[in-house]
Design a protein around this motif. Structure first.
Motif, PDB file in Angstrom:
ATOM      1  N   HIS A  65       2.676   2.505 -12.971  1.00  0.00           N
ATOM      2  CA  HIS A  65       1.871   3.728 -13.066  1.00  0.00           C
ATOM      3  C   HIS A  65       2.716   4.950 -12.715  1.00  0.00           C
ATOM      4  CE1 HIS A  65      -1.408   6.577 -12.503  1.00  0.00           C
ATOM      5  NE2 HIS A  65      -0.944   6.825 -11.279  1.00  0.00           N
ATOM      6  N   HIS A  66       3.426   4.881 -11.575  1.00  0.00           N
ATOM      7  CA  HIS A  66       4.252   6.014 -11.148  1.00  0.00           C
ATOM      8  C   HIS A  66       5.344   6.323 -12.166  1.00  0.00           C
ATOM      9  CE1 HIS A  66       2.338   6.477  -7.323  1.00  0.00           C
ATOM     10  NE2 HIS A  66       2.761   5.329  -6.818  1.00  0.00           N
ATOM     11  N   VAL A  67       6.094   5.310 -12.548  1.00  0.00           N
ATOM     12  CA  VAL A  67       7.239   5.532 -13.434  1.00  0.00           C
ATOM     13  C   VAL A  67       6.776   5.915 -14.843  1.00  0.00           C
ATOM     14  CG1 VAL A  67       9.252   4.428 -14.489  1.00  0.00           C
ATOM     15  CG2 VAL A  67       8.731   4.018 -12.085  1.00  0.00           C
ATOM     16  N   GLY A  68       5.679   5.303 -15.315  1.00  0.00           N
ATOM     17  CA  GLY A  68       5.170   5.655 -16.635  1.00  0.00           C
ATOM     18  C   GLY A  68       4.794   7.119 -16.730  1.00  0.00           C
ATOM     19  N   GLN A  69       4.112   7.650 -15.711  1.00  0.00           N
ATOM     20  CA  GLN A  69       3.752   9.062 -15.709  1.00  0.00           C
ATOM     21  C   GLN A  69       4.981   9.956 -15.662  1.00  0.00           C
ATOM     22  OE1 GLN A  69       0.946   9.622 -12.439  1.00  0.00           O
ATOM     23  NE2 GLN A  69      -0.740   9.638 -13.922  1.00  0.00           N
ATOM     24  N   MET A  70       5.996   9.487 -14.973  1.00  0.00           N
ATOM     25  CA  MET A  70       7.224  10.274 -14.833  1.00  0.00           C
ATOM     26  C   MET A  70       8.028  10.310 -16.132  1.00  0.00           C
ATOM     27  SD  MET A  70      10.301   9.409 -12.193  1.00  0.00           S
ATOM     28  CE  MET A  70      11.982   9.949 -12.529  1.00  0.00           C
ATOM     29  N   ILE A  71       8.094   9.204 -16.832  1.00  0.00           N
ATOM     30  CA  ILE A  71       8.958   9.094 -18.002  1.00  0.00           C
ATOM     31  C   ILE A  71       8.338   9.757 -19.233  1.00  0.00           C
ATOM     32  CG2 ILE A  71       9.874   7.444 -19.681  1.00  0.00           C
ATOM     33  CD1 ILE A  71      10.603   5.634 -17.401  1.00  0.00           C
ATOM     34  N   PRO A  89       0.803  -1.231   0.000  1.00  0.00           N
ATOM     35  CA  PRO A  89       0.000   0.000   0.000  1.00  0.00           C
ATOM     36  C   PRO A  89       0.828   1.269   0.000  1.00  0.00           C
ATOM     37  CG  PRO A  89      -0.104  -1.099   2.143  1.00  0.00           C
ATOM     38  CD  PRO A  89       0.557  -2.049   1.202  1.00  0.00           C
ATOM     39  N   PHE A  90       1.996   1.243   0.658  1.00  0.00           N
ATOM     40  CA  PHE A  90       2.855   2.429   0.663  1.00  0.00           C
ATOM     41  C   PHE A  90       3.406   2.716  -0.733  1.00  0.00           C
ATOM     42  CE2 PHE A  90       2.937   1.384   5.202  1.00  0.00           C
ATOM     43  CZ  PHE A  90       2.749   2.639   5.765  1.00  0.00           C
ATOM     44  N   ILE A  91       3.690   1.671  -1.488  1.00  0.00           N
ATOM     45  CA  ILE A  91       4.161   1.854  -2.857  1.00  0.00           C
ATOM     46  C   ILE A  91       3.054   2.465  -3.724  1.00  0.00           C
ATOM     47  CG2 ILE A  91       4.848   0.591  -4.949  1.00  0.00           C
ATOM     48  CD1 ILE A  91       6.399  -1.326  -3.073  1.00  0.00           C
ATOM     49  N   ILE A  92       1.819   2.034  -3.513  1.00  0.00           N
ATOM     50  CA  ILE A  92       0.695   2.543  -4.301  1.00  0.00           C
ATOM     51  C   ILE A  92       0.488   4.038  -4.084  1.00  0.00           C
ATOM     52  CG2 ILE A  92      -1.813   2.421  -4.610  1.00  0.00           C
ATOM     53  CD1 ILE A  92      -0.396   0.071  -5.824  1.00  0.00           C
ATOM     54  N   VAL A  93       0.540   4.493  -2.828  1.00  0.00           N
ATOM     55  CA  VAL A  93       0.180   5.885  -2.515  1.00  0.00           C
ATOM     56  C   VAL A  93       1.370   6.819  -2.481  1.00  0.00           C
ATOM     57  CG1 VAL A  93      -1.784   5.057  -1.177  1.00  0.00           C
ATOM     58  CG2 VAL A  93       0.354   5.555   0.000  1.00  0.00           C
ATOM     59  N   GLN A  94       2.588   6.313  -2.642  1.00  0.00           N
ATOM     60  CA  GLN A  94       3.787   7.126  -2.479  1.00  0.00           C
ATOM     61  C   GLN A  94       3.987   8.083  -3.646  1.00  0.00           C
ATOM     62  OE1 GLN A  94       6.173   8.777  -0.349  1.00  0.00           O
ATOM     63  NE2 GLN A  94       5.693   6.771   0.522  1.00  0.00           N
ATOM     64  N   HIS A  95       4.439   9.311  -3.344  1.00  0.00           N
ATOM     65  CA  HIS A  95       4.747  10.297  -4.394  1.00  0.00           C
ATOM     66  C   HIS A  95       6.213  10.727  -4.370  1.00  0.00           C
ATOM     67  CE1 HIS A  95       0.555  10.528  -5.421  1.00  0.00           C
ATOM     68  NE2 HIS A  95       0.225  10.890  -4.197  1.00  0.00           N
ATOM     69  N   ASP A  96       6.891  10.539  -3.233  1.00  0.00           N
ATOM     70  CA  ASP A  96       8.318  10.843  -3.140  1.00  0.00           C
ATOM     71  C   ASP A  96       9.096   9.714  -3.809  1.00  0.00           C
ATOM     72  OD1 ASP A  96      11.063  10.697  -2.007  1.00  0.00           O
ATOM     73  OD2 ASP A  96      10.409  12.413  -0.809  1.00  0.00           O
ATOM     74  N   LEU A  97       9.878  10.053  -4.835  1.00  0.00           N
ATOM     75  CA  LEU A  97      10.540   9.032  -5.650  1.00  0.00           C
ATOM     76  C   LEU A  97      11.468   8.151  -4.831  1.00  0.00           C
ATOM     77  CD1 LEU A  97      11.258   7.714  -8.330  1.00  0.00           C
ATOM     78  CD2 LEU A  97      12.817   9.627  -8.799  1.00  0.00           C
ATOM     79  N   LYS A  98      12.304   8.756  -4.000  1.00  0.00           N
ATOM     80  CA  LYS A  98      13.261   7.957  -3.236  1.00  0.00           C
ATOM     81  C   LYS A  98      12.580   7.129  -2.143  1.00  0.00           C
ATOM     82  CE  LYS A  98      17.944   9.733  -3.552  1.00  0.00           C
ATOM     83  NZ  LYS A  98      19.085  10.226  -2.748  1.00  0.00           N
ATOM     84  N   ARG A  99      11.528   7.668  -1.545  1.00  0.00           N
ATOM     85  CA  ARG A  99      10.796   6.881  -0.552  1.00  0.00           C
ATOM     86  C   ARG A  99      10.087   5.702  -1.215  1.00  0.00           C
ATOM     87  NH1 ARG A  99       9.973   8.688   4.551  1.00  0.00           N
ATOM     88  NH2 ARG A  99       8.017   7.531   4.699  1.00  0.00           N
ATOM     89  N   LEU A 100       9.607   5.912  -2.433  1.00  0.00           N
ATOM     90  CA  LEU A 100       9.021   4.802  -3.190  1.00  0.00           C
ATOM     91  C   LEU A 100      10.021   3.667  -3.332  1.00  0.00           C
ATOM     92  CD1 LEU A 100       6.699   3.747  -5.189  1.00  0.00           C
ATOM     93  CD2 LEU A 100       8.144   4.720  -6.974  1.00  0.00           C
TER      94      LEU A 100
END
Length: 492
Positions: free
Chosen positions: A434-440, A298-309
């Motif tokens: 999802h996170h990385v795709g939006q970032m790249i 769940p923390f991976i799903i909701v995380q927005h800080d890249l390094k904390r992810l």
């Protein structure tokens, strides 16, 4: 003492000597050259040790240091990551100086601390004496905590303080476990005997140890070293420390340091399996492994800080390694060791790229990062590959070791644990991509830095990416044999 045994002492002395020499230097280029040279020498000597151990068996030096197949697997990982990260540090350091994140006068101290950090990790995996293993593990805490707070900012100092408090309390449990195992060994032999604290001596008589004492000792050791490894629920320090450390240090923390803590768990696991059978140890590791994976999702799903992810991904993958050991048998242990290497290489790669992305967007928030592939084509491509590797997709390395661990789980009769792991892996895959795709993808804003990618940073990334792809396509025969030998030692 043979020439090969001398290497056991020389290995940790290289970074110690180089680090002390760096304190006398001020030239940035010379410091970088010594950093790379020290790491290259460590990897070369680790490779020589691996070849010698595979050919003639375990080596020991002065009754305190020992290298067997398990040791050299971890030595190769530390050496390879040290070399790749030191090469990437050249480009990172140039950018950090330009951004005034670090003053040139502090470079000798930074490089010396990194060398000291590497030295303590080398002693940790070379230690035969369980007391020295514990001391070296505590040494990694001291050196790495100073590096976590190196920038001196409020968040980094808070993360360093939290890291010291949590891991020191945790590793104290490891000390209690060490004392109990030593006491059980001394009692079995009718008093103190030569090498009474050495792992090699204790494991040889593990069948004679009191199972009740060993069970309690293993629980303490698992909690103690598991805290340093980042197993949930003792993981609370990890996302903060990994996210606030300088980028090269984050890569070493996630890629190498938490693996050294796993090495400590493996040593106690082998003793406990010999004393009270594998079922007790495997069940504990299954519990901690599943909890780690479930907590991370769940923390991976909701995380927005890249390094904390990426920090929470370390919690997940440490849990997967624990599951491999918990499933047991040669196959599960082999998969856990291979996953240790695969995760170490991939996570170091992704952390180094994350540092570049944070610099270019002047933000840790992935919602503020768009079009990374356009502003940094090499790093963007490698980040996409690294993300798919972390998510466990072929043809990258982590897919292979996860597949082996899943097979071991089914073969050992743990379908429920395998099912839970698969569900969590699907959830984590969706969140990460999802996170990385939006970032790249997308269009980068005007504020994003489009400065050329540093050549040395690119070289370090390519070394890590090449290993990540190679281990996903095939495991070299020499490494396969080494991993099989290490699995035999652990399995007993």
């Amino acid at each position: 003492m043979t020439t090969a045994s001398n290497l056991l002492w020389i290995l940790p002395l290289i970074p110690v000597g180089v680090g002390l020499g760096m304190l006398l230097l001020r030239d940035r280029r010379l410091l970088a050259a010594l950093d790379v040279g020290s790491s290259a020498a460590i990897l070369a000597l680790a490779s020589a040790l691996a070849w010698k151990v595979a050919a003639v068996g375990p080596l020991s030096a002065a009754g305190s240091l020992r290298a067997d197949a398990v040791t050299v697997v971890f030595l190769l990982l530390i050496g390879f990551l040290a070399l790749s990260v030191s090469i990437s540090t050249i480009g990172w350091m140039r950018q950090a100086l330009a951004r005034a994140e670090i003053r040139e006068g502090r470079l000798p101290g930074y490089h010396a601390l990194v060398q000291g950090f590497i030295a303590t990790m080398l002693v940790t995996v070379l230690a035969d004496n369980l007391g020295i293993l514990w001391i070296a593990m505590e040494g990694t805490t001291i050196t790495s905590a100073v590096l976590v707070g190196f920038h001196g900012q409020k968040n980094s100092l808070e993360a360093a303080w939290k890291y010291i408090i949590v891991t020191t309390i945790g590793i104290s449990f490891g000390l209690f476990g060490t004392v109990l195992i030593y006491g059980a060994a001394a009692h079995a032999q009718g008093g103190v005997f030569a090498g009474a604290m050495n792992w090699s001596s204790i494991v040889a008589i593990s069948g004679q140890l009191d199972p009740g004492i060993v069970r309690i000792g293993f629980i303490f050791a698992l909690i103690g070293y598991g805290t340093k490894a980042g197993l949930a629920p003792m993981h609370m320090w990890l996302p903060d420390a990994h996210s606030q450390a300088p980028t090269p240090v984050s890569a070493l923390l996630s890629g190498a340091l938490i693996k050294c803590a796993l090495f400590g768990i493996i040593r106690f696991y082998t003793i406990a399996c010999g004393a009270c059978g594998p079922a007790f140890c495997e069940n504990l590791l299954l519990i901690f492994g599943l909890v780690s994976v479930v907590v991370a999702a769940p923390f991976i799903i909701v995380q927005h800080d890249l390094k904390r992810l990426l920090g929470y991904h370390s919690v997940e993958h440490v849990g997967i390694i624990a599951l491999g050991l918990g499933f047991g048998g040669p196959l599960g242990i082999y998969g856990a060791l291979l996953h240790t290497l695969n995760h170490g290489v991939t996570k170091a790669l992704v952390f180094l790229i994350a540092g570049d992305a944070i610099h270019r967007y002047d933000s840790r928030d992935m919602r503020m990062m768009r079009g990374f592939l356009g502003v940094a084509p090499w790093a963007g491509t490698l980040l996409f590959m690294g993300a798919f590797s972390l998510a466990g997709t072929p043809p990258f390395s982590i897919f292979i070791s996860e597949w082996i661990i899943l097979r071991a789980g089914l073969a050992s009769g743990h379908p429920v644990a395998v099912a839970v792991l698969l569900v969590m892996m699907v959830i984590i895959f969706a969140g990460l991509i999802h996170h990385v795709g939006q970032m790249i993808f997308g269009a980068a804003g005007e504020a994003a830095s489009r400065e050329p990618e540093a050549r040395f940073s690119r070289l370090g990334l390519l070394l890590l990416a090449a290993a990540m792809v190679l281990l996903g396509v095939c495991v070299p025969a020499s490494l396969d044999r080494l991993l099989a030998l290490a699995a035999e030692i652990i399995h007993g």
